[in-house]
Design an enzyme around this catalytic site. Structure first.
Site, PDB file in Angstrom:
ATOM      1  N   CYS A 119      64.276  10.383  38.643  1.00 52.75           N
ATOM      2  CA  CYS A 119      64.788   9.194  37.945  1.00 52.75           C
ATOM      3  C   CYS A 119      66.288   9.181  37.677  1.00 52.75           C
ATOM      4  O   CYS A 119      67.027   8.346  38.203  1.00 52.75           O
ATOM      5  CB  CYS A 119      64.096   9.039  36.593  1.00 52.75           C
ATOM      6  SG  CYS A 119      62.319   9.223  36.596  1.00 52.75           S
ATOM      7  N   HIS A 176      67.986   6.096  30.765  1.00 44.42           N
ATOM      8  CA  HIS A 176      67.751   7.474  31.196  1.00 44.42           C
ATOM      9  C   HIS A 176      68.991   8.211  31.716  1.00 44.42           C
ATOM     10  O   HIS A 176      68.882   9.137  32.509  1.00 44.42           O
ATOM     11  CB  HIS A 176      66.638   7.521  32.269  1.00 44.42           C
ATOM     12  CG  HIS A 176      65.694   8.682  32.039  1.00 44.42           C
ATOM     13  ND1 HIS A 176      64.631   8.955  32.866  1.00 44.42           N
ATOM     14  CD2 HIS A 176      65.668   9.632  31.080  1.00 44.42           C
ATOM     15  CE1 HIS A 176      63.988  10.019  32.419  1.00 44.42           C
ATOM     16  NE2 HIS A 176      64.594  10.439  31.344  1.00 44.42           N
TER      17      HIS A 176
HETATM   18 CA    CA Z   1      61.431   7.489  38.278  1.00 46.79          CA
END
Ligand code: CA
Length: 531
Positions: A119, A176
């Site tokens: 990610c 993130h």
């Molecule tokens: Ca991801």
């Protein structure tokens, strides 16, 4: 044979990490069509006529619309290459995706789109146009993690570049890439942020006594867990620093409605922004379909499969439809370049709460299953319908492409290496050809693989001990004397090496890897403490 032996020796050097600072800067290989413009940009394949046609189309658009195009990027979390119907999934895997399929049918479907292996690295690469190993964002920042340096120091986001050109830049959904002050979306170039800092599993595990009973039902552990004090809120932030808690995630049911809230916010924002003169750049980053998936109440059992992951795919697809409809309703559809993708391959470790890929490997690896993702470009009236291409596209190319669409090319930094390539003409022209010759794959700070044309060479591979857990029970191994070389056209699952006996290009591939490593001599990789 001499070339082959030299190539093998270089491979061994690469595999052993011995390619030190004194290594010569390799010339472009015989196989490569790419041309280097300078020493701080990834070499690209020139297509002058195609580039001129795209530039003319953009100029005509701007004259017609009286503005630069809006840009809308959809990032679905952990969606598999084989999940959308257009890519062979849909009904066939128990989760129809009519809205994604429509965008693919009426736009350009890219069958060789590459993300990073997980990610945070992918998102960082898209927003900075740089490989994670250069920025130091080489793996997800998890709850309790602390980084030694703000990864955004010395980095320029595409949101900043577009905002400087008069765009309104908005990130809705998952971030993130750091949640401390100075690292938040609205600190690094987005005019506005409405979303969550982390992956949805990190919010629901606090409440999920069926999956995490040893945490949720143990008062001592729960108290210790809460000491981490990771942010567990839906956040609204503005570029002036204003940061407000919209609501705290209070239960699994609450997180289940997260994407519905994000959908509403993007739909409302499109209506609001369509009233203004400035173009907008919206990244809509879904929380789903990252495990643990808890579909919205409205989508429980909505898929033929009835499994939560599949319901979540149907939910996400439905919201893509709603947001595209909002563009149409506000008269902005023809003014908006849309791109749909996933940030990495399916997370097989959480099966059956995971996506589908027809390829080997999964999230956490640089096998095709980990890094080959769906890619759909759609722009009504600008991208001819029904286009298909297997040309190489790295998601980092969105950085440069968005800059070109927004007239912000001159803002791209010159003092650091930019790995992204401007693919505007590839995406906008009929039967457009990719400008990208190489896709370099890194696993954390280890170079592992290179794709050129239909060939892929591995100098290190991830092996899953039980065949499914590509993260939680896996190891990385360097290849031995020769790299593992696959021809993805005759072996898309990377099962049968062709090696140097059935392929003329191994030496070229090795030379390309060497040239890539050499770019780090002038532009050293950053270490922000995420070892
Ligand atoms: Ca991801």
């Amino acid at each position: 044979m001499r070339t082959s032996i030299a190539a093998t020796m270089l491979t061994v050097a690469l595999s052993a990490g011995l390619l030190a600072a004194k290594a010569p800067i390799a010339m472009a290989s015989t196989l490569s069509r790419a041309v280097a413009e300078n020493d701080h940009r990834q070499p690209a394949i020139p297509h002058p006529q195609q580039q001129a046609a795209a530039a003319q189309a953009l100029a005509d658009f701007e004259a017609r619309a009286g503005q630069k195009p809006n840009i809308l990027l959809f990032i679905v979390d952990d969606l598999g290459y084989g999940d959308p119907g257009a890519f062979g999934g849909g009904e066939a895997v128990g989760a129809p995706t009519p809205h994604m399929d429509r965008l693919a049918d009426e736009g350009l479907m890219l069958t060789s789109t590459y993300s990073q292996y997980t990610c945070t690295p992918t998102r960082a690469a898209i927003f900075t146009g740089r490989l994670p190993v250069r920025t130091g964002l080489i793996r997800p920042i998890l709850a309790g993690d602390s980084v030694s340096v703000n990864p955004w120091e010395g980095e320029t986001s595409i949101a900043r570049l577009l905002s400087n050109q008069g765009y309104y830049s908005l990130l809705v959904g998952k971030w993130h890439i750091g949640e401390e002050e100075g690292m938040r979306p609205h600190d690094v170039g987005f005019d506005e942020f409405y979303g969550y800092y982390r992956a949805q599993k990190e919010y629901t595990q606090r409440f999920d006594e069926r999956r995490y009973p040893d945490l949720v039902l143990d008062d001592d552990k729960l108290e210790r867990y809460d000491r981490i004090k990771a942010d567990d809120n839906l956040i609204h932030g503005l570029a002036d620093g204003t940061t407000e808690v919209v609501s705290q995630v209070s239960s699994i049911e609450d997180m289940a409605e997260g994407d519905a809230r994000l959908r509403d916010y993007t739909v409302d924002s499109i209506q609001r922004l369509s009233q203004q003169d400035a173009p907008f750049f919206i990244t809509h980053a879904f929380m789903k379909v990252h495990a643990d998936n808890w579909p919205s109440e409205a989508f429980r059992g909505a898929s033929p499969s009835k499994y939560p992951y599949k319901d979540a795919v149907v939910e996400v697809d439905s919201y893509i439809g709603d947001i595209v409809q909002a563009l149409e309703d506000s008269g902005e559809l023809e003014n908006t370049f849309i791109f749909v993708t996933s940030d990495n391959g399916p997370q097989m470790d959480s099966w059956p709460d995971s996506g589908y890929t027809p390829f080997r490997g999964a999230k956490g690896t640089t096998w095709e299953g980990g890094v080959r993702v769906p890619g759909i470009a759609y722009w009504k009236g600008m991208i001819p319908p029904g286009q298909r291409s297997d040309g190489l596209f790295d998601l980092m190319d969105l950085f440069n492409t968005f800059a070109t669409l927004g007239g912000a090319e001159d803002g791209i930094p010159q003092d650091r290496y930019i790995d992204g390539i401007d693919q505007t003409s590839f995406l906008l022209t009929e039967n457009g050809q990719s400008h990208r010759e190489q896709v370099y794959m890194w696993l954390g700070n280890q170079f592992t693989a290179l794709r050129m044309r239909e060939y892929k060479m591995h100098t290190a591979v991830v092996r899953a001990d039980d065949g499914l857990r590509w993260i939680d029970m896996a190891t990385v191994e360097r290849t031995a004397l020769a790299p593992w070389l696959f021809n993805l056209y005759i072996d898309p699952k990377e099962q049968m090496t062709v090696g140097h006996r059935r392929n003329a290009w191994q030496a070229s591939m090795v030379a390309e890897a060497g040239a890539h490593r050499a770019t780090f001599e002038k532009f050293p990789a950053k270490n922000i403490g995420l070892e």
